[in-house]
Design an enzyme around this catalytic site. Structure first.
Site, short mmCIF file in Angstrom:
data_model
loop_
_atom_site.label_atom_id
_atom_site.label_comp_id
_atom_site.label_asym_id
_atom_site.label_seq_id
_atom_site.Cartn_x
_atom_site.Cartn_y
_atom_site.Cartn_z
N ASP A 13 0.78 -1.37 0.12
CA ASP A 13 -0.23 0.05 0.19
C ASP A 13 0.85 1.20 0.05
OD1 ASP A 13 -2.44 1.46 0.04
OD2 ASP A 13 -2.38 1.48 2.27
N CYS A 77 -4.66 -1.49 -1.77
CA CYS A 77 -4.80 -0.18 -2.29
C CYS A 77 -5.98 -0.25 -3.51
CB CYS A 77 -3.43 0.46 -2.59
SG CYS A 77 -3.58 2.18 -3.07
N HIS A 187 -7.53 2.52 3.96
CA HIS A 187 -7.12 3.31 4.93
C HIS A 187 -8.88 3.44 6.02
CE1 HIS A 187 -3.55 4.58 3.14
NE2 HIS A 187 -3.18 5.21 4.47
#
Ligand code: DGL
Length: 270
Positions: A13, A77, A187
């Site tokens: 990521d 990601c 996130h």
């Protein structure tokens, strides 16, 4: 591949977001060896040009796969996965698992509308718009791209509380307009409780972490039953592309998650 004990995976990521995916994988496959790499020298990916992002991910991933003898890669990601997967799969022979916004399950749950919360890049990607076109079941999808939310998750893992007022002002365009929200950036599960309290309990939050963990399990050990007596394993490794600078709070958090302290990834041409 039948024994996970010897498998080593790479989780990639731009920052700490992939740790939300790591936690799901770790829960299912605790004996897996994990190398986590975060490209914080180029963070945030949501504001990078596609060419630079493609070039960085391809070079770091191919190099690490070789150096660490990796069996499977998770691009944890959304911002990267929406563009890099075909290129990586063409280049490498091991399985590459990506994470993309969970539009399909979210649309199946929605009665009012879906909110897609992601990075500024993900909400503009053609891939994302194709996902919406194919899987939104004609539900309205409201898009919200924000780097500030990504920063808030980074800060939280370094010991700083999320400011609920500020979070509310970022999420304001969605408040009262949706009944399901897709956490379309890895996130965001790290600040899930905070997002839930701003959007309210009537909004269902959906992310892709568990589906990714299931996918990894099915690729690594399709016929494996429960492992009743797993041998102990060493702590996992975590590399950052930028020099490590005052990461005490993050390292404390990482050690609880089963990692050694962050190491700077050394290569001559970053
Ligand atoms: N964690 C990332 C994602 O899932 C990227 C965040 C960023 O660097 O902008 O999209």
């Amino acid at each position: 591949m039948t024994n996970t004990n010897r498998h080593k995976i790479l989780i990639f990521d731009s920052g700490v977001g992939g740790l939300s995916v790591y936690q799901q994988i770790q829960e299912r496959l605790p004996q897996l060896d994990v190398v986590y790499f975060f490209d914080n020298a180029a963070y945030p990916y949501g504001e990078l040009t596609q060419d630079i992002l493609l070039e960085r991910v391809e070079r770091f991933v191919t190099e690490l796969v070789d150096k660490e003898k990796i069996d499977l890669v998770v691009i944890a990601c959304n911002t990267a996965s929406t563009i890099v997967l075909p290129r990586l799969r063409a280049k490498l022979t091991i399985p590459i698992v990506g994470v993309v916004p969970a539009i399909k399950p979210a649309s199946l749950l929605a009665n009012l509308a879906v909110g897609l919360i992601a990075t500024p890049a993900t909400v503009t990607r053609q891939y994302t718009h194709e996902l919406i076109r194919h899987f939104s079941q004609d539900k309205k999808v409201e898009l919200l791209g924000s780097t500030r939310l990504v920063d808030m998750a980074e800060e939280k893992l370094r010991g700083k509380d999320v400011n609920q007022q500020e979070l509310r002002s970022v999420l304001l365009p969605l408040i009262g307009k949706i009944d399901v929200a897709v956490l379309g950036c890895t996130h965001f599960p790290l600040i899930k409780n905070e997002i839930q309290s701003v959007l309210g309990n009537s909004v269902t939050l959906v992310d892709s972490g568990e589906a990714i963990a299931r996918r990894v399990e099915s690729l690594l050990c399709p016929e494996r039953g429960p492992d009743n007596n797993p041998p102990s394993k060493l702590l996992n490794k975590i590399y950052s592309s930028a020099p490590v600078w005052e990461e005490g709070a993050l390292n404390e958090r990482l050690s609880l998650l089963g990692f050694k302290p962050i190491q700077t990834y050394l290569r001559s041409d970053v």
